[in-house]
Scaffold this active site. Structure first.
Site, PDB file in Angstrom:
ATOM      1  N   ASP A   1      33.901 -62.899  89.172  1.00 33.74           N
ATOM      2  CA  ASP A   1      33.301 -63.738  88.125  1.00 33.74           C
ATOM      3  C   ASP A   1      32.158 -64.588  88.679  1.00 33.74           C
ATOM      4  O   ASP A   1      32.108 -64.881  89.875  1.00 33.74           O
ATOM      5  CB  ASP A   1      34.398 -64.642  87.532  1.00 33.74           C
ATOM      6  CG  ASP A   1      33.970 -65.260  86.211  1.00 33.74           C
ATOM      7  OD1 ASP A   1      33.032 -64.736  85.566  1.00 33.74           O
ATOM      8  OD2 ASP A   1      34.572 -66.278  85.814  1.00 33.74           O
TER       9      ASP A   1
ATOM     10  N   ASN B   1      34.509 -58.113  77.032  1.00 35.40           N
ATOM     11  CA  ASN B   1      33.092 -58.206  77.425  1.00 35.40           C
ATOM     12  C   ASN B   1      32.147 -57.468  76.470  1.00 35.40           C
ATOM     13  O   ASN B   1      30.932 -57.685  76.503  1.00 35.40           O
ATOM     14  CB  ASN B   1      32.878 -57.709  78.867  1.00 35.40           C
ATOM     15  CG  ASN B   1      33.421 -58.650  79.929  1.00 35.40           C
ATOM     16  OD1 ASN B   1      33.885 -58.204  80.985  1.00 35.40           O
ATOM     17  ND2 ASN B   1      33.372 -59.950  79.687  1.00 35.40           N
TER      18      ASN B   1
HETATM   19  C1  IPE Z   1      36.592 -61.764  83.378  1.00 33.84           C
HETATM   20  O1  IPE Z   1      35.481 -62.580  83.401  1.00 33.84           O
HETATM   21  C2  IPE Z   1      36.178 -60.322  83.267  1.00 33.84           C
HETATM   22  C3  IPE Z   1      35.534 -59.757  84.446  1.00 33.84           C
HETATM   23  C4  IPE Z   1      35.303 -60.360  85.588  1.00 33.84           C
HETATM   24  C5  IPE Z   1      35.146 -58.374  84.331  1.00 33.84           C
HETATM   25  P1  IPE Z   1      34.876 -63.242  82.077  1.00 33.84           P
HETATM   26  O2  IPE Z   1      33.688 -64.021  82.517  1.00 33.84           O
HETATM   27  O3  IPE Z   1      34.668 -62.203  81.050  1.00 33.84           O
HETATM   28  O4  IPE Z   1      36.043 -64.193  81.593  1.00 33.84           O
HETATM   29  P2  IPE Z   1      36.004 -65.535  80.738  1.00 33.84           P
HETATM   30  O5  IPE Z   1      35.226 -65.249  79.507  1.00 33.84           O
HETATM   31  O6  IPE Z   1      35.350 -66.574  81.600  1.00 33.84           O
HETATM   32  O7  IPE Z   1      37.441 -65.863  80.496  1.00 33.84           O
HETATM   33  C1  IPE Z   2      31.353 -61.513  85.949  1.00 34.53           C
HETATM   34  O1  IPE Z   2      30.338 -62.431  85.839  1.00 34.53           O
HETATM   35  C2  IPE Z   2      30.958 -60.112  85.559  1.00 34.53           C
HETATM   36  C3  IPE Z   2      31.472 -59.681  84.257  1.00 34.53           C
HETATM   37  C4  IPE Z   2      32.303 -60.335  83.511  1.00 34.53           C
HETATM   38  C5  IPE Z   2      31.042 -58.388  83.785  1.00 34.53           C
HETATM   39  P1  IPE Z   2      29.956 -63.116  84.462  1.00 34.53           P
HETATM   40  O2  IPE Z   2      28.954 -62.246  83.778  1.00 34.53           O
HETATM   41  O3  IPE Z   2      31.169 -63.430  83.678  1.00 34.53           O
HETATM   42  O4  IPE Z   2      29.251 -64.432  84.970  1.00 34.53           O
HETATM   43  P2  IPE Z   2      29.453 -65.898  84.397  1.00 34.53           P
HETATM   44  O5  IPE Z   2      30.927 -66.161  84.408  1.00 34.53           O
HETATM   45  O6  IPE Z   2      28.883 -65.917  83.025  1.00 34.53           O
HETATM   46  O7  IPE Z   2      28.716 -66.762  85.359  1.00 34.53           O
HETATM   47 MG    MG Z   3      32.416 -65.004  83.608  1.00 31.84          MG
END
Ligand code: IPE
Ligand code: IPE
Ligand code: MG
Length: 240
Positions: free
Chosen positions: A17, A65
């Site tokens: 993340d 996502n």
């Molecule tokens: C969890 O991260 C999913 C992945 C890392 C693929 P998200 O960024 O989607 O989760 P939330 O929205 O912060 O809970």
């Molecule tokens: C994790 O990084 C990757 C995916 C969830 C695909 P994020 O895209 O959630 O990055 P933040 O949490 O918005 O910084």
């Molecule tokens: Mg995230």
């Protein structure tokens, strides 16, 4: 005997993340963070496989996502193609076998082709199993498991083993449950990842965003894990 576990984790799962925030901090578009995140995947796979981890599960795209802007989703769907084009030869050299969990059939065809090709090309590898969670959500995975079990109209009573055997993580058996679950970027939640399997996982949260995660960060997480006391509701008996 020491009170603490000294055994290395067999299965490490990572919620990768913080890519978007990593990019925003640098005045870059969010997708630049996803792109940079691939280098962290490479480092982590290399370190994990070199130190003898048996299973590394990486949460790459969740069932939730899809709700992101379509250009970001589009970019994320292309990432596995870039990743496997670049790294399959290295994975084979490192004897790493690729598997996936989640509903791969709902990914765009080109993404599916690339993923399936990587799975096929590495299927004889006998070292670490690298499991990508792609279009994965634990609630969705449990729901599908229950639906399949229901459709089979089993004569035997349903047990925990029946449920575990119908989850997509069953491909990881005998290491279906992660010993250590890491989340980067400071969020302290599971976000629908491995809800059944993480019942007794040791959790580790690190402030760093995923693109900054290094092999040393992984080793530090493992070191923390090895000083944890796993009790499983009972009293400590040693071992892992
Ligand atoms: C969890 O991260 C999913 C992945 C890392 C693929 P998200 O960024 O989607 O989760 P939330 O929205 O912060 O809970
Ligand atoms: C994790 O990084 C990757 C995916 C969830 C695909 P994020 O895209 O959630 O990055 P933040 O949490 O918005 O910084
Ligand atoms: Mg995230």
């Amino acid at each position: 005997m020491s009170k603490h576990t000294k055994k290395m984790p067999d299965h490490i799962a990572i919620i990768m993340d913080g890519n978007g925030r990593w990019a925003n901090k640098r005045f870059l578009p969010r997708v630049a963070g996803h792109k940079e995140g691939l280098n962290a995947v490479e480092r982590t796979v290399q370190t994990a496989s070199a130190i003898g981890i048996k299973v590394l599960t990486l949460y790459a795209f969740s069932t939730e996502n899809w709700s992101r802007p379509s250009d970001e989703v589009h970019f994320l769907m292309k990432l596995p193609i870039d990743f496997f084009n670049r790294f399959v030869p290295q994975l084979i050299e490192q004897n790493v076998r690729v598997v996936t969990i989640g509903t791969i059939e709902d990914l765009p065809q080109a993404t599916q082709n690339s993923v399936n090709r990587a799975v096929e090309l590495t299927k004889e590898c006998t070292g670490m199993t690298l499991c990508f969670a792609l279009n994965y959500g634990a609630q969705d995975d449990l729901l599908r498991a229950f639906q399949t079990i229901q459709s089979k109209e089993l004569s035997e009573p349903i047990t925990k083993e029946t449920i575990a055997a119908h989850l997509s993580t069953h491909v990881l058996a005998p290491f279906q449950a992660p010993d250590l679950l890491i989340r980067t970027s400071g969020e302290i939640r599971l976000s629908n990842f491995l809800l059944w399997e993480s019942a007794y996982s040791e959790l580790y949260f690190i402030e760093k965003a995923w693109p900054d995660f290094t092999g040393d960060d992984l080793k530090q997480a493992i070191n923390h894990y090895m000083h944890r006391e796993r009790r499983y509701g009972g009293l400590f008996k040693g071992g892992k």
